[in-house]
Design an enzyme around this catalytic site. Structure first.
Site, PDB file in Angstrom:
ATOM      1  N   HIS A 189     100.563  51.507   5.679  1.00 22.36           N
ATOM      2  CA  HIS A 189      99.169  51.926   6.889  1.00 22.36           C
ATOM      3  C   HIS A 189      98.064  51.697   5.834  1.00 22.36           C
ATOM      4  O   HIS A 189      97.342  52.078   5.468  1.00 22.36           O
ATOM      5  CB  HIS A 189      99.510  53.468   6.799  1.00 22.36           C
ATOM      6  N   GLY A 243     111.238  44.459  19.353  1.00 20.45           N
ATOM      7  CA  GLY A 243     110.573  43.468  20.421  1.00 20.45           C
ATOM      8  C   GLY A 243     109.254  44.215  20.919  1.00 20.45           C
ATOM      9  O   GLY A 243     108.355  43.632  21.485  1.00 20.45           O
ATOM     10  N   ASP A 268     112.434  53.198  12.671  1.00 23.05           N
ATOM     11  CA  ASP A 268     111.397  54.338  12.721  1.00 23.05           C
ATOM     12  C   ASP A 268     111.372  55.007  14.397  1.00 23.05           C
ATOM     13  O   ASP A 268     110.307  55.532  15.034  1.00 23.05           O
ATOM     14  CB  ASP A 268     110.072  53.501  13.122  1.00 23.05           C
ATOM     15  N   LEU A 301     101.040  52.752  19.842  1.00 18.59           N
ATOM     16  CA  LEU A 301     102.545  52.687  19.661  1.00 18.59           C
ATOM     17  C   LEU A 301     102.517  53.889  18.859  1.00 18.59           C
ATOM     18  O   LEU A 301     102.085  54.166  18.043  1.00 18.59           O
ATOM     19  CB  LEU A 301     103.448  51.266  19.116  1.00 18.59           C
ATOM     20  N   ALA A 302     103.733  54.870  19.140  1.00 20.17           N
ATOM     21  CA  ALA A 302     104.635  55.634  18.580  1.00 20.17           C
ATOM     22  C   ALA A 302     105.747  55.795  18.052  1.00 20.17           C
ATOM     23  O   ALA A 302     105.871  56.438  18.670  1.00 20.17           O
ATOM     24  CB  ALA A 302     103.890  57.013  19.279  1.00 20.17           C
ATOM     25  N   GLY A 303     106.074  55.250  16.638  1.00 19.94           N
ATOM     26  CA  GLY A 303     107.406  54.256  16.697  1.00 19.94           C
ATOM     27  C   GLY A 303     107.864  54.320  17.460  1.00 19.94           C
ATOM     28  O   GLY A 303     107.588  53.566  18.313  1.00 19.94           O
TER      29      GLY A 303
END
Length: 373
Positions: A189, A243, A268, A301-303
């Site tokens: 990050h 992916g 994740d 994207l959230a995990g």
């Protein structure tokens, strides 16, 4: 009481065996591998392999660690991921308030003391990150390293400790301090240039969190964090092989660039793994699952909705990685990154094992010789 089993196929972490007997003692360790089989030995049909190790697990079984930093939550998360072959994991707390970090640390400490299956330590992914590369992390909680966080990282009752940070926002002296406290420092990050990332590695950072994602890219005149990760032979890189986070070609490039053993699969994973739910709250947002993609209401994207055996299958199928190496990427290499005696089936080692069918699906999971799935 020790028991003898015979595996139709057994991968010990290095090589494949056929119809090999092994003995698990009453302390949950492998007493012997090979030799004569007892007449009453239990036969296992399928492929027996070392249990998978995941260094980045945000949740599972309908529970997100940030939303419920408790021992009960850790038990549910571990049980959810055991269905998919994970026998050891680092509960991961993304950027949050100090009081939540303390509660998470207390939960991990208690889980380790009580022997909650699978819990190996803790991964603090933040809060010392770069706001431009925050991803789904909460911007209001991103902050410099302070004595309050250092006091948490200094604890010696947390098992394996991993902290992901942005090196442009944490002084080299502080990274060195974290390493001296027994913390495994990962870079992520981050919008750092290559020189800043390399300086962090020089003082003890050993990993890069979810390679390619939320980090400064490789460019023609600046390596960025991605380039530094790829050319730093001694550092491990986590890879989310779902992916969505990384395409197959980028995975193949990483596999060609890095020495064998330095790419490890991670999930994740968020709370929906092992759950029928399709939505969950994350701070002031909602994350929604469509297929196997998780997206926040703010668009990023959230995990992931990835599990470890799925990651093993994907890296094999999409990148042409041989099964034995794919299993190492999910078990041996993350264990080596964490400094643990895991990821192998060998005499004297833990009986953390998974039984796979011909579709590479998990049929059974054992942690310390005890069947948990």
């Amino acid at each position: 009481m020790a028991r003898t089993l015979i595996a139709e196929q057994l991968f010990d972490g290095e090589q494949m065996h056929r119809n090999i007997p092994f003995v698990v003692d009453d302390k949950g360790r492998i007493q012997s591998l090979g030799g004569e089989a007892a007449a009453a030995a239990e036969r296992l049909k399928g492929l027996l392999a070392p249990g998978l190790v995941d260094v980045q697990v945000n949740g599972g079984g309908g529970v997100l660690f940030n939303n419920d930093p408790s021992v009960d939550a850790l038990g549910k998360i571990g049980a959810a991921h055991a269905r998919y072959g994970t026998t050891g994991f680092l509960p991961t707390l993304i950027t949050d308030r100090v009081d939540v970090m303390r509660r998470a640390a207390d939960a991990v400490s208690t889980a380790l003391r009580e022997g909650v299956p699978g819990v190996l330590g803790v991964h603090f992914e933040g809060p010392h990150l770069s706001e431009p590369k925050k991803g789904t992390h909460e911007a209001d909680f991103i902050r410099p390293l302070s004595e309050e966080e250092l006091a948490i990282y200094a604890r010696d009752d947390l098992g394996v400790k991993v902290v992901t940070l942005a090196p442009e926002n944490v002084a080299v002296e502080d990274i060195r301090k974290l390493v001296s406290l027994g913390v495994k420092v990962c870079l992520g990050h981050s919008n750092a240039d290559g020189a800043t990332a390399a300086a962090a590695v020089a003082v003890g950072a050993t990993g890069f969190t979810h390679l390619y994602n939320a980090m400064s890219p490789l460019q023609s005149r600046e390596p960025g964090m991605v380039g530094t990760a790829l050319i730093t032979d001694d550092a491990w890189c986590g890879l989310i092989a779902d992916g969505h986070h990384v395409c197959a070609e980028a995975m193949q490039l990483a596999l060609k660039a890095k020495p064998r053993g330095k790419i490890m699969l991670v999930t994740d994973a968020m709370s929906l793994v092992g759950s029928e739910e399709t939505r969950f709250p994350l701070f002031d947002r909602v994350v929604t699952r469509e297929g196997d993609r998780l997206t926040s209401t703010t668009g990023e994207l959230a995990g992931s909705h990835l599990d470890m055996i799925g990651a093993v299958r994907n890296i094999r199928d999409w990148c042409g990685v041989e099964l034995a190496e794919a299993l190492r990427m999910g078990a041996l290499y993350p264990a080596q990154f964490l400094g643990l005696k895991a990821g192998r089936l060998e005499a004297g080692g833990p009986a953390d094992m998974i039984l796979l069918n011909e579709k590479l699906e998990v049929e059974k999971t054992w942690i310390g010789g005890r069947k948990v799935f």
